[in-house]
Motif scaffolding. Structure first.
Motif, short mmCIF file in Angstrom:
data_model
loop_
_atom_site.label_atom_id
_atom_site.label_comp_id
_atom_site.label_asym_id
_atom_site.label_seq_id
_atom_site.Cartn_x
_atom_site.Cartn_y
_atom_site.Cartn_z
N CYS A 168 0.82 -1.21 0.00
CA CYS A 168 0.00 0.00 0.00
C CYS A 168 0.85 1.26 0.00
O CYS A 168 0.46 2.28 -0.58
CB CYS A 168 -0.95 -0.01 1.20
SG CYS A 168 -2.34 -1.15 1.01
N ILE A 169 2.01 1.22 0.65
CA ILE A 169 2.92 2.36 0.61
C ILE A 169 3.36 2.62 -0.82
O ILE A 169 3.46 3.77 -1.27
CB ILE A 169 4.14 2.11 1.52
CG1 ILE A 169 3.73 2.20 2.99
CG2 ILE A 169 5.26 3.12 1.23
CD1 ILE A 169 4.83 1.81 3.96
N VAL A 170 3.61 1.57 -1.57
CA VAL A 170 4.11 1.70 -2.95
C VAL A 170 3.01 2.10 -3.91
O VAL A 170 3.18 3.00 -4.75
CB VAL A 170 4.78 0.38 -3.40
CG1 VAL A 170 5.08 0.41 -4.89
CG2 VAL A 170 6.05 0.13 -2.60
N LYS A 171 1.85 1.45 -3.83
CA LYS A 171 0.82 1.69 -4.84
C LYS A 171 -0.12 2.83 -4.50
O LYS A 171 -0.70 3.46 -5.39
CB LYS A 171 0.01 0.41 -5.09
CG LYS A 171 -1.12 0.13 -4.12
CD LYS A 171 -1.87 -1.13 -4.51
CE LYS A 171 -3.14 -1.29 -3.67
NZ LYS A 171 -4.16 -0.28 -4.00
N GLY A 172 -0.29 3.15 -3.22
CA GLY A 172 -1.22 4.21 -2.85
C GLY A 172 -2.61 3.93 -3.36
O GLY A 172 -3.12 2.82 -3.25
N GLY A 173 -3.24 4.93 -3.96
CA GLY A 173 -4.59 4.77 -4.47
C GLY A 173 -4.66 4.38 -5.93
O GLY A 173 -5.75 4.36 -6.51
N SER A 174 -3.53 4.03 -6.54
CA SER A 174 -3.51 3.64 -7.95
C SER A 174 -3.66 2.15 -8.11
O SER A 174 -3.59 1.39 -7.14
CB SER A 174 -2.20 4.11 -8.60
OG SER A 174 -1.09 3.48 -7.98
N ASN A 175 -3.87 1.71 -9.35
CA ASN A 175 -3.92 0.29 -9.63
C ASN A 175 -2.52 -0.32 -9.50
O ASN A 175 -1.52 0.33 -9.83
CB ASN A 175 -4.45 0.03 -11.05
CG ASN A 175 -5.92 0.39 -11.17
OD1 ASN A 175 -6.72 0.10 -10.29
ND2 ASN A 175 -6.28 1.03 -12.27
N PHE A 176 -2.48 -1.56 -9.06
CA PHE A 176 -1.19 -2.21 -8.92
C PHE A 176 -0.61 -2.52 -10.29
O PHE A 176 -1.30 -2.96 -11.21
CB PHE A 176 -1.32 -3.51 -8.12
CG PHE A 176 -0.05 -4.30 -8.06
CD1 PHE A 176 0.98 -3.92 -7.22
CD2 PHE A 176 0.13 -5.40 -8.88
CE1 PHE A 176 2.17 -4.63 -7.18
CE2 PHE A 176 1.31 -6.12 -8.86
CZ PHE A 176 2.34 -5.74 -8.00
N ARG A 177 0.70 -2.27 -10.43
CA ARG A 177 1.44 -2.62 -11.64
C ARG A 177 2.63 -3.49 -11.23
O ARG A 177 3.24 -3.27 -10.17
CB ARG A 177 1.94 -1.37 -12.37
CG ARG A 177 0.83 -0.42 -12.79
CD ARG A 177 1.39 0.77 -13.58
NE ARG A 177 2.41 1.49 -12.81
CZ ARG A 177 2.14 2.41 -11.90
NH1 ARG A 177 0.89 2.73 -11.64
NH2 ARG A 177 3.12 3.02 -11.25
N TRP A 178 2.94 -4.47 -12.05
CA TRP A 178 4.01 -5.40 -11.72
C TRP A 178 5.35 -4.70 -11.55
O TRP A 178 6.23 -5.16 -10.84
CB TRP A 178 4.13 -6.50 -12.77
CG TRP A 178 3.01 -7.48 -12.70
CD1 TRP A 178 1.97 -7.60 -13.57
CD2 TRP A 178 2.80 -8.47 -11.68
NE1 TRP A 178 1.12 -8.61 -13.17
CE2 TRP A 178 1.61 -9.17 -12.01
CE3 TRP A 178 3.50 -8.85 -10.54
CZ2 TRP A 178 1.11 -10.20 -11.23
CZ3 TRP A 178 3.01 -9.88 -9.75
CH2 TRP A 178 1.82 -10.55 -10.11
N SER A 179 5.50 -3.54 -12.22
CA SER A 179 6.75 -2.78 -12.09
C SER A 179 6.95 -2.30 -10.65
O SER A 179 8.08 -2.00 -10.24
CB SER A 179 6.75 -1.59 -13.04
OG SER A 179 5.66 -0.71 -12.76
N MET A 180 5.87 -2.23 -9.87
CA MET A 180 5.97 -1.77 -8.49
C MET A 180 6.76 -2.76 -7.63
O MET A 180 7.24 -2.39 -6.55
CB MET A 180 4.58 -1.56 -7.89
CG MET A 180 3.80 -0.43 -8.51
SD MET A 180 2.13 -0.28 -7.80
CE MET A 180 1.51 1.14 -8.72
N LEU A 181 6.88 -4.00 -8.08
CA LEU A 181 7.62 -5.00 -7.31
C LEU A 181 9.11 -4.67 -7.22
O LEU A 181 9.81 -5.20 -6.37
CB LEU A 181 7.45 -6.39 -7.93
CG LEU A 181 6.06 -7.02 -7.81
CD1 LEU A 181 6.01 -8.35 -8.54
CD2 LEU A 181 5.68 -7.21 -6.34
N SER A 182 9.57 -3.80 -8.11
CA SER A 182 10.99 -3.41 -8.08
C SER A 182 11.23 -2.19 -7.20
O SER A 182 12.37 -1.73 -7.07
CB SER A 182 11.49 -3.12 -9.50
OG SER A 182 10.76 -2.04 -10.08
#
Length: 260
Positions: free
Chosen positions: A164-178
């Motif tokens: 949740c810290i990384v994605k916030g209120g946006s849709n999850f994207r696989w690039s967020m895993l990095s």
């Protein structure tokens, strides 16, 4: 249930004893996380669904991953497999944009971790009952219950908060895993898990107790950030009632707690 097994010598009570004994403490800790969810946007019905569904899915995912690794007995590999398995399941439940608060991540992560911990404890208890005796089974249930707050529940809660810290209120994207913030928390919980599984000397689990304290120090730090997030949101809403939108005070992110 214990009286039914020990006093009446009725093994029909045994499944209930294992189930209740394994779920009692994880469910208690999960209720704590539910009450800590300040936005109160997740019902207890949803939490229970995630407890059972997420617990089963994470165990099955871990089982599939174990089958695909030739060396899955080292403590570090166990930590990697089980924490990544829980991470993937938590991602599934947090993919919706409505779960955008850090407290939401803590709660959903804790629900998945509680299910994983409870089902795993039930499995260990049954195995000990079949291969050893009931006294050892009771000891297994008690100690796994006492130590459960600092194990899978806390680790999964930390993973959920990181998402949740990384994605916030946006849709999850696989690039967020990095994202380094997510990788840092994942690395921490893998190390904690690996240290937990080390065969430390001594009869009492002093190492696991110490790791429980460390896990909760980190969790309380994340909760503090989550509280700042809620306070910042409330302050922004208050300012929005008295200031023009184009001042940039509402949309600015300079003081956002997510950047911590």
């Amino acid at each position: 249930m214990y009286i039914g097994v020990e006093t009446f010598q009725n093994l029909n009570f045994l499944p209930g004893l294992i189930t209740l004994g394994s779920f009692m403490m994880p469910l208690t800790i999960l209720i704590f996380f539910w009450e800590m969810n300040v936005p109160q946007n997740i019902s207890i019905y949803k939490v229970i669904k995630i407890l059972f569904g997420g617990g089963i899915l994470s165990l099955v995912t871990a089982g599939l991953m174990y089958d695909n690794f030739s060396d899955s007995t080292s403590v570090i590999m166990i930590g990697i497999i089980e924490e990544v398995a829980k991470l993937l399941v938590i991602l599934w439940f947090l993919k919706e944009t409505k779960y955008k608060f850090i407290f939401n991540g803590l709660l959903i992560g804790a629900a998945v971790g509680a299910g994983f911990a409870a089902f795993e404890s039930a499995g260990y208890a049954l195995r000990v009952a079949l291969l050893s005796d009931l006294d050892n089974m009771y000891s297994t249930i008690i100690w796994r219950g006492v130590l459960s707050p600092g194990g899978h529940i806390a680790w999964a809660a930390l993973l959920g908060s990181a998402i949740c810290i990384v994605k916030g209120g946006s849709n999850f994207r696989w690039s967020m895993l990095s994202d380094f913030r997510l990788l840092r928390i994942l690395g921490i919980v893998i190390i904690l898990h690996a240290l937990w599984d080390v065969q430390w000397p001594g009869e009492l689990p002093y190492a696991q107790i110490a790791l429980t304290i460390i896990s909760w120090i980190i969790a309380l730090g994340i909760m503090n950030i989550a509280l700042k997030e809620i306070s910042s949101l409330k302050a922004s809403q208050t300012m929005g009632m008295i200031l023009p939108v184009d001042t940039g005070l509402i949309t600015g992110h300079e003081n956002s707690p997510r950047g911590i």
